[in-house]
Design an enzyme around this catalytic site. Structure first.
Site, PDB file in Angstrom:
ATOM      1  N   THR A  99     -29.936   2.394 -25.019  1.00 16.68           N
ATOM      2  CA  THR A  99     -29.334   1.972 -23.748  1.00 16.68           C
ATOM      3  C   THR A  99     -28.911   3.177 -22.920  1.00 16.68           C
ATOM      4  O   THR A  99     -29.223   3.279 -21.729  1.00 16.68           O
ATOM      5  CB  THR A  99     -28.120   1.061 -24.009  1.00 16.68           C
ATOM      6  OG1 THR A  99     -28.553  -0.100 -24.718  1.00 16.68           O
ATOM      7  CG2 THR A  99     -27.457   0.639 -22.711  1.00 16.68           C
TER       8      THR A  99
ATOM      9  N   HIS B 217       0.845  -1.191   0.000  1.00 19.89           N
ATOM     10  CA  HIS B 217       0.000   0.000   0.000  1.00 19.89           C
ATOM     11  C   HIS B 217       0.884   1.247   0.000  1.00 19.89           C
ATOM     12  O   HIS B 217       2.105   1.173   0.149  1.00 19.89           O
ATOM     13  CB  HIS B 217      -0.922  -0.010   1.214  1.00 19.89           C
ATOM     14  CG  HIS B 217      -2.025  -1.031   1.098  1.00 19.89           C
ATOM     15  ND1 HIS B 217      -3.089  -1.093   1.969  1.00 19.89           N
ATOM     16  CD2 HIS B 217      -2.227  -2.028   0.195  1.00 19.89           C
ATOM     17  CE1 HIS B 217      -3.897  -2.086   1.626  1.00 19.89           C
ATOM     18  NE2 HIS B 217      -3.386  -2.665   0.552  1.00 19.89           N
TER      19      HIS B 217
ATOM     20  N   LEU C 111     -14.354  -3.908 -28.185  1.00 22.46           N
ATOM     21  CA  LEU C 111     -14.464  -3.335 -26.837  1.00 22.46           C
ATOM     22  C   LEU C 111     -13.175  -3.512 -26.031  1.00 22.46           C
ATOM     23  O   LEU C 111     -13.207  -3.759 -24.832  1.00 22.46           O
ATOM     24  CB  LEU C 111     -15.654  -3.945 -26.085  1.00 22.46           C
ATOM     25  CG  LEU C 111     -17.004  -3.866 -26.816  1.00 22.46           C
ATOM     26  CD1 LEU C 111     -18.090  -4.551 -26.010  1.00 22.46           C
ATOM     27  CD2 LEU C 111     -17.377  -2.424 -27.101  1.00 22.46           C
TER      28      LEU C 111
ATOM     29  N   GLU D  55       1.356   3.677   2.114  1.00 27.73           N
ATOM     30  CA  GLU D  55       2.126   3.943   3.327  1.00 27.73           C
ATOM     31  C   GLU D  55       3.357   3.029   3.407  1.00 27.73           C
ATOM     32  O   GLU D  55       4.433   3.456   3.825  1.00 27.73           O
ATOM     33  CB  GLU D  55       1.253   3.727   4.565  1.00 27.73           C
ATOM     34  CG  GLU D  55       0.004   4.595   4.600  1.00 27.73           C
ATOM     35  CD  GLU D  55      -1.215   3.905   4.020  1.00 27.73           C
ATOM     36  OE1 GLU D  55      -2.300   4.030   4.613  1.00 27.73           O
ATOM     37  OE2 GLU D  55      -1.085   3.233   2.967  1.00 27.73           O
TER      38      GLU D  55
ATOM     39  N   ARG E 191      -6.932  -1.701 -27.616  1.00 22.47           N
ATOM     40  CA  ARG E 191      -5.859  -1.955 -28.583  1.00 22.47           C
ATOM     41  C   ARG E 191      -5.058  -0.703 -28.951  1.00 22.47           C
ATOM     42  O   ARG E 191      -3.919  -0.809 -29.398  1.00 22.47           O
ATOM     43  CB  ARG E 191      -6.420  -2.600 -29.858  1.00 22.47           C
ATOM     44  CG  ARG E 191      -7.474  -1.775 -30.576  1.00 22.47           C
ATOM     45  CD  ARG E 191      -8.183  -2.596 -31.654  1.00 22.47           C
ATOM     46  NE  ARG E 191      -9.233  -1.828 -32.310  1.00 22.47           N
ATOM     47  CZ  ARG E 191     -10.462  -1.675 -31.821  1.00 22.47           C
ATOM     48  NH1 ARG E 191     -10.776  -2.221 -30.653  1.00 22.47           N
ATOM     49  NH2 ARG E 191     -11.374  -0.977 -32.478  1.00 22.47           N
TER      50      ARG E 191
ATOM     51  N   GLY F  22     -26.022   1.536 -27.213  1.00 30.71           N
ATOM     52  CA  GLY F  22     -26.383   2.556 -28.166  1.00 30.71           C
ATOM     53  C   GLY F  22     -27.278   3.625 -27.571  1.00 30.71           C
ATOM     54  O   GLY F  22     -27.376   3.784 -26.346  1.00 30.71           O
TER      55      GLY F  22
END
Length: 346
Positions: free
Chosen positions: A293, A51, A210, A53, A213, A290
């Site tokens: 949606t 983390h 989706l 810290e 790339r 689209g």
């Protein structure tokens, strides 16, 4: 800006290096100061690794200075054992006397317990420095834990005359509205979010991959609304290369990479989807289409921000862009494209 704000701002800057790589953990930055000088700093890079810290303390060359130093951290130090030991115990072990925290952790496993543990051990703890900015830094994490849903980003591109697609187009080939740089920016955004969602029509029209790339980073989980299972197996969303969640009204058999989640068509669809994504531990989703949606989520007022591109092409007719109203607008220009960011604050 006072001295505490100066160093918490540095914590925020460091934390942003982890955007897209720390899930399911939040982005956190930490700075250690002695005699008005930074002697150590770090940020959380990846889940399962040190983390902020821990990295900050490890970067301090002379550990004896820690007993007289102040540690700044953008989010409350954790107090529970997860994949790594609790950070508050490390701070206590090194006897760091002063701790300055940007904001309390909303995760029920922490939620003030880290601060209580530090105070009980004798540390002087200051909380709430640049709190608004620290919460904004982890808007995905806070939304997920407080609202029990992912942070929802809407994204679309529209023509100069307000259409997201022309009247006619080649099947399964996208019509580009924006320039190459805008499209690369979208791939960067995809690498920063945990999931990407589309409706059936967009998948059938464009056969999108989706993925990221045009950028480096992880591909988001694909979420596809296909209520009646009409998307052919030959399209990219069925290629099994990336985990894909299909939102459907029928019962289907799941595999490791393809999951079918059944919804009730008589109930509110956007909220059902948000609940499903929360159950899959997805802290953020970018909805790229689209029109139907996106508009459904807008009408349900179930969104946090919208990113809208306007290109310089003219379609005259076609699919009309979604209609949206937000609380805050920011305009940017990318060559010939205009990019509008709209926030939906409560």
């Amino acid at each position: 800006m006072n001295i505490h704000e100066k160093y918490i701002q540095r914590c925020i800057t460091l934390a942003k290096n982890g955007l897209g790589t720390t899930y399911p953990n939040p982005m956190v930055g930490s700075v250690i100061v002695y005699d008005n000088k930074i002697i150590g700093e770090g940020w959380h890079k990846m889940s399962g690794e040190g983390h902020a810290e821990v990295n900050a303390i490890n970067s301090v060359k002379d550990k004896s200075l820690l007993k007289k130093a102040t540690i700044y951290v953008s989010l409350e130090p954790c107090s529970h054992f997860g994949r790594t030991p609790p950070c508050c115990e490390l701070i206590i072990k090194h006897e760091i006397p002063y701790v300055v925290v940007g904001t309390v952790d909303p995760n029920i496993q922490v939620a003030g317990n880290g601060i209580k543990r530090l105070v009980a051990a004798g540390a002087k703890v200051t909380v709430g420095i640049l709190e608004k900015e620290c919460i904004s830094l982890n808007k995905r994490f806070f939304t997920f834990h407080l609202k029990k849903r992912p942070y929802i980003i809407l994204k679309w591109a529209e023509s100069l005359d307000g259409f997201i697609a022309p009247e006619t187009k080649d099947e399964q080939k996208p019509v580009w509205i924006t320039n190459t740089y805008s499209r690369q920016l979208v791939h960067k955004w995809r690498s920063e979010e945990q999931a990407i969602l589309l409706g059936r029509k967009t998948v059938l029209d464009d056969n999108p991959k989706l993925d990221v790339r045009d950028w480096s980073g992880s591909n988001p989980v694909r979420v596809v609304i296909d209520l009646n299972n009409r998307i052919p197996q030959s399209l990219h969303v069925h290629d099994g290369k990336v985990k894909t969640i299909f939102i459907t009204a029928t019962t289907q058999k799941n595999t490791e990479m393809v999951v079918y989640e059944k919804v009730n068509l008589n109930e509110d669809l956007p909220n059902q989807i948000a609940t499903i994504l929360y159950r899959h531990q997805l802290q953020s989703v970018i909805i790229e289409g689209g029109q139907k949606t996106i508009q459904t989520f807008i009408d349900a007022n179930l969104w946090d921000e919208a990113r809208v591109f306007k290109g310089d092409v003219v379609f005259t007719s076609g699919t009309v862009a979604p209609t949206i109203q937000g609380k805050e607008f920011k305009k940017h220009t990318i060559l010939n494209d205009e990019y509008l960011k709209i926030d939906n604050h409560d």
